[in-house]
Design a protein around this motif. Structure first.
Motif, PDB file in Angstrom:
ATOM      1  N   VAL A 199       0.810  -1.207   0.082  1.00 53.03           N
ATOM      2  CA  VAL A 199      -0.080  -0.095   0.080  1.00 53.03           C
ATOM      3  C   VAL A 199       0.668   1.331  -0.108  1.00 53.03           C
ATOM      4  CG1 VAL A 199      -1.404   1.388   1.695  1.00 53.03           C
ATOM      5  CG2 VAL A 199      -1.973  -0.938   0.883  1.00 53.03           C
ATOM      6  N   LEU A 200       2.184   1.225   0.467  1.00 51.93           N
ATOM      7  CA  LEU A 200       2.966   2.453   0.757  1.00 51.93           C
ATOM      8  C   LEU A 200       3.245   3.126  -0.386  1.00 51.93           C
ATOM      9  CD1 LEU A 200       3.579   3.458   3.402  1.00 51.93           C
ATOM     10  CD2 LEU A 200       6.070   2.738   3.414  1.00 51.93           C
ATOM     11  N   PRO A 201       3.479   2.412  -1.731  1.00 48.07           N
ATOM     12  CA  PRO A 201       3.706   2.968  -3.032  1.00 48.07           C
ATOM     13  C   PRO A 201       2.442   3.828  -3.436  1.00 48.07           C
ATOM     14  CG  PRO A 201       4.563   0.896  -3.169  1.00 48.07           C
ATOM     15  CD  PRO A 201       3.986   1.031  -1.777  1.00 48.07           C
ATOM     16  N   PHE A 202       1.289   3.008  -3.256  1.00 48.09           N
ATOM     17  CA  PHE A 202       0.043   3.992  -3.672  1.00 48.09           C
ATOM     18  C   PHE A 202      -0.012   5.136  -2.690  1.00 48.09           C
ATOM     19  CE2 PHE A 202      -1.469  -0.232  -5.083  1.00 48.09           C
ATOM     20  CZ  PHE A 202      -2.335   0.353  -6.409  1.00 48.09           C
ATOM     21  N   ALA A 203       0.289   5.049  -1.447  1.00 45.41           N
ATOM     22  CA  ALA A 203       0.179   6.250  -0.592  1.00 45.41           C
ATOM     23  C   ALA A 203       0.918   7.336  -1.033  1.00 45.41           C
ATOM     24  CB  ALA A 203       0.452   5.967   0.823  1.00 45.41           C
TER      25      ALA A 203
END
Lengths: 254, 322, 333
Positions: free
Chosen positions: B195-199
């Protein structure tokens, strides 16, 4: 350049613009004028694809607007809305950088070229000295210039401004008109909604006069702007005389 | 300057994390802990199987909740929005409790999926109401709280009428890291990694959204698409956190607020800072929960609400846009 | 006074509904088969040998009486609070009074006696008073431009805080998690005559005070200036109403634990039926409140029979959607 083809725009079941076909000249400043509620802002937003057409279409360089990808369109066409929400804590520099959104990478990293364009936009609008201040701390005129800088940084062929002079005092209004002319000098097409008819006549090359969602008249100010038109569109009794400085038409209401 | 603050926070996180390895029912010396960490031995269970996974879980879950909160606040532009106040946590909790009550031996992936769908449904309900009624920020918060209340009474109901399965659900539900072990660690960390890349992809776009929807559109960002992606990311994070540690209140609300106080409004800093602060809060809460009166354990969720509720009140006093 | 036929009819139907609830609640969902004849036998021809009648005498009748009184108390307290704050969302559970009373009782029960050795009723009252005052203060009720929503949100925050403290206190003392959850949800499961004895005297005092202030509340609704000029002592009316609210709520919480949403829902329905006249609003709310609790209690026994669901869970399941509805619709917010 930018044109509409039997464009209809409605909110719910209320039709604001009905079956409008219009072509705006390239590389000129076009002013949309008309009384309150005539649909000029609605038309402007439809030209920028913010309002969806319920029938017909808008064409940019003979290509339907809906065929553009979001970023692709934003690289060719920009709009400064009338009501601007200046976010808290954002510096002028940052605000202008937002204008580069259509060009930057996935992670929001600005290239050297991006930074250069941002710098230039701030210089042209004379906001460089405020670069590190927050936009919300500026005066109305300075803030408006910062927003214009953002639009300049977006570097599009077509620039649309929705009543950009509303909250400005007279000297800032003139300043803004000159900025528009500078954009035109760089080959941009400017479309602007204006309330001040005399400014529209003096600074714009092309007038589109609207009433109740229809275009009543269109063309060069000298050809279009007549006493009869003012009576018909604005129900305004006025005398049209030549502007003492620019020699463009000027109305004096009585 | 701000990057320095971020590094200092990271350092504090590290120090408190190490300190938390010392806290618990049995007192160990630094030498013993280092020995155990390096080549297991006598205290293998206490350190390697118990305190260490808990520490990693606290970091992961706290970060997930903080991140989720910052995304939701970024989209909804409502200082009172957060996964727990909007019923997402309770939705995930209710779904997962139902699963545990009717199928106590459910495999982990099923629990995750159920929690996720519960969170999504709850989010869909509140968004539908918000879309239909266009409420003011405060009113939206109120509706979210009511939905939360409703869903948590559902949880209470399930637990009370099925006393036999209660222990599993109860342990899981009170918002505690007690009884968790290595099995949950990869779940939350894998989620974070995905999820971090999306964030970070969202960061710049959320900033631009702050200029208003029309402006964002003309800058080439489609608001509806962006909002959907951001909320989906937030719901996934919150639901997985709930699936791992139960409903831990207030971190999703507090972490983004503190982050904003320290780092301003730039999402590129706000997002990592919220994650960091969330992790920090949960480590502190969990360490306190374990260390206040060993060998008794308090649910960490109780401690976070003891800290969070007063802050919420403070927020109300300051909130001007009534 | 508009005591027209409509109101008499309304009153009568509410009474009939209540009566029916009583009968049903006495016999429904028992591990022993009970029917109406046992009830009539209990009243007219009591037989010590009959197990059925013993069940009625020792558990069902006191439980029913407690349910009626709790419903009355909470509904009346809700009417008073909405009248005092002019806030449609005000009610004992939302403004933290329930949670405060529960918290102080829990603290007392694990030996943290803030007040020294006093009865549970006193600690519940003090708890309710403290938390209610805190919410009203933090919610800016006395500030010049008070916002109704702020009051509610302050209540919600205080609630979260108090429930957190309550859970922490009880877990730290002894991890009887199950009984804690049951009690914190509000349950009528273990009522007997002893609880009834604890409940009725304070409730009676509270209800008498409420009846006394009803007329003044009618005038207070016209605005402070008008009320003053009509000779109402506003401060005194408010003070009496607060006393009544605390007595009614605290005695209920002390006996059955916090039961939410009754004080929120009932006054709204009652207002629909009889408009804003407090002289009618109070008795109708009392009736409806008892109906609601009696029915919810019957439901709480039946919904997962033979397990008992706390009645507070049932009222929350009914009440929370109602709250959503109110917060969407209410124009006063």
């Amino acid at each position: 350049m930018i044109s509409t083809d039997n464009l209809t725009v409605s909110y719910g079941d209320k039709t604001i613009i009905n079956d409008l076909s219009l072509a705006l000249p390239k590389g000129k400043i076009t002013a949309l004028i008309g009384p309150n509620g005539c649909g000029k802002s609605t038309l402007l937003k439809a030209l920028a694809r913010i309002n969806k057409a319920s029938a017909g279409q808008v064409l940019l360089n003979d290509q339907p607007l809906q065929t553009f990808a979001d970023k692709q369109l934003a690289q060719q066409l920009s709009l400064l809305p009338q009501i601007l929400t200046t976010p808290e804590g954002v510096t002028v520099q940052r605000l202008v950088e937002y204008g580069r959104s259509p060009y930057i990478s996935h992670w929001g990293k600005l290239s050297g070229q991006d930074k250069q364009i941002v710098e230039q936009a701030m210089q042209e609008t004379q906001v460089s000295e405020f670069a590190t201040q927050t936009a919300s701390s500026l005066s109305g005129g300075q803030r408006q210039r910062a927003w214009i800088a953002m639009v300049l940084a977006q570097d599009t062929e077509v620039v649309m401004l929705d009543e950009p002079t509303t909250y400005l005092d007279l000297s800032h209004q003139i300043e803004l008109m000159k900025l528009m002319q500078a954009m035109k000098a760089k080959g941009k097409t400017v479309i602007v909604v204006l309330h001040d008819l005399n400014q529209a006549c003096r600074y714009c090359d092309h007038l589109v006069v609207m009433k109740q969602g229809e275009v009543v008249a269109e063309g060069e100010p000298k050809a279009v702007f007549t006493e009869q038109l003012l009576q018909d569109v604005f129900s305004l009794a006025a005398k049209v005389v030549p502007d003492p400085i620019a020699n463009t038409p000027m109305c004096v209401a009585y | 300057m701000k990057h320095l603050t971020l590094s200092v926070l990271l350092l504090i996180l590290l120090l408190i994390g190490i300190a938390s390895l010392f806290v618990g029912a049995s007192t160990l010396s630094a030498q013993q802990i280092i020995d155990t960490l390096l080549h297991s031995g006598e205290y293998d269970f206490i350190v390697n199987q118990y305190r260490l996974p808990r520490l990693l879980l606290a970091i992961g879950v706290g970060a997930g909740l903080g991140l989720s909160g910052s995304l939701i606040q970024g989209v909804i532009r409502n200082p009172l929005a957060s996964p727990d106040l909007m019923g997402i946590s309770a939705g995930a909790g209710l779904a997962a409790t139902s699963l545990l009550v009717f199928y106590a031996a459910a495999p982990v992936y099923l629990l995750l999926l159920t929690a996720l769908s519960g969170g999504l449904i709850a989010a869909a309900i509140i968004l539908l109401i918000a879309y239909k009624t266009k409420p003011t920020p405060i009113r939206l918060a109120l509706i979210g709280i009511a939905i939360s209340t409703f869903l948590s009474s559902g949880i209470d109901f399930l637990i009370i009428v099925n006393p036999v399965e209660m222990n599993t659900a109860m342990v899981w539900l009170t918002g505690s890291l007690w009884g968790r072990n290595w099995t949950q660690v990869p779940i939350i960390w894998a989620t974070l990694a995905v999820v971090l890349p999306f964030a970070f992809w969202l960061a710049w776009r959320l900033d631009v959204m702050g200029l208003g929807e029309d402006c964002a559109t003309s800058l080439g960002i489609r608001p509806s698409k962006l909002q959907l992606i951001a909320l989906l990311t937030a719901v996934i994070l919150a639901s997985i956190s709930v699936a791992v540690a139960g409903t831990i209140a207030f971190i999703g609300l507090l972490a983004p607020h503190l982050a904003r106080m320290l780092f301003g409004h730039d999402h590129k800093l706000l997002i990592p800072a919220s994650a960091l602060l969330g992790a920090l809060m949960l480590i502190i809460a969990d360490t306190l929960a374990r260390g206040l009166q060993p060998p008794l354990e308090l649910p960490a969720g109780v401690l976070t609400s003891l800290i969070g509720a007063p802050y919420f009140i403070f927020l109300l006093q300051r909130y001007k846009a009534w | 006074m508009p005591f027209s036929t409509r109101y008499i009819l309304l009153f009568a139907s509410a009474l009939i509904l209540l009566l029916f609830s009583f009968a049903y609640s006495l016999i429904a969902w028992s591990s022993f088969p009970l029917n109406l004849s046992h009830i009539s036998a209990y009243f007219f021809n009591f037989d010590h040998q009959s197990i059925e009648q013993q069940i009625l005498a020792t558990t069902r009748i006191p439980r029913l009486l407690v349910a009626i009184l709790i419903g009355t108390n909470l509904a009346v307290a809700g009417v008073l609070m909405q009248g005092l704050t002019r806030n449609p969302l005000a009610s004992p559970s939302i403004l933290g009074i329930n949670a405060g009373a529960a918290c102080f009782m829990a603290l007392a029960s694990i030996g943290i006696n803030v007040l020294g050795e006093v009865s549970s009723l006193v600690s519940a009252s003090v708890g309710g008073l403290v938390s209610g005052a805190l919410v009203i203060f933090l919610g800016g009720f006395f500030s010049a431009r008070s916002n109704p929503l702020k009051l509610i949100l302050a209540g919600i925050a205080i609630n979260a805080l108090l429930i957190g403290i309550t859970r922490a206190a009880i877990i730290l003392a002894d991890d009887r998690a199950y009984s804690v959850i049951t009690w914190l949800s509000g349950s009528l499961a273990s009522m007997d005559w002893q609880q009834w004895q604890l409940l009725w005297p304070t409730s009676l005092v509270g209800l008498v005070i409420s009846a006394y202030v009803a007329k003044n509340l009618n005038l207070l609704a016209l605005g402070n200036e008008v009320a003053t000029s009509l000779g109402i002592n506003i401060a005194f009316t408010r003070f009496l109403s607060c006393i009544a609210i605390i007595l009614l709520t605290a005695s209920s919480v002390a006996v059955v634990g916090p039961i939410g949403f009754v004080g929120l829902i009932v006054p709204h329905i009652a207002r629909r039926l009889v408009s804003n006249n407090y002289l009618l609003l109070l008795p109708i709310s009392a009736l409806l409140g008892s109906c609601l609790i009696v029915w919810a209690d019957a439901l709480s026994r039946g919904i997962a029979f033979p397990a008992e669901t706390p009645v507070g869970v049932i009222t929350a399941l009914i009440g929370a959607p109602f709250f959503v509805f109110l917060s969407i619709r209410s124009k006063a917010l």
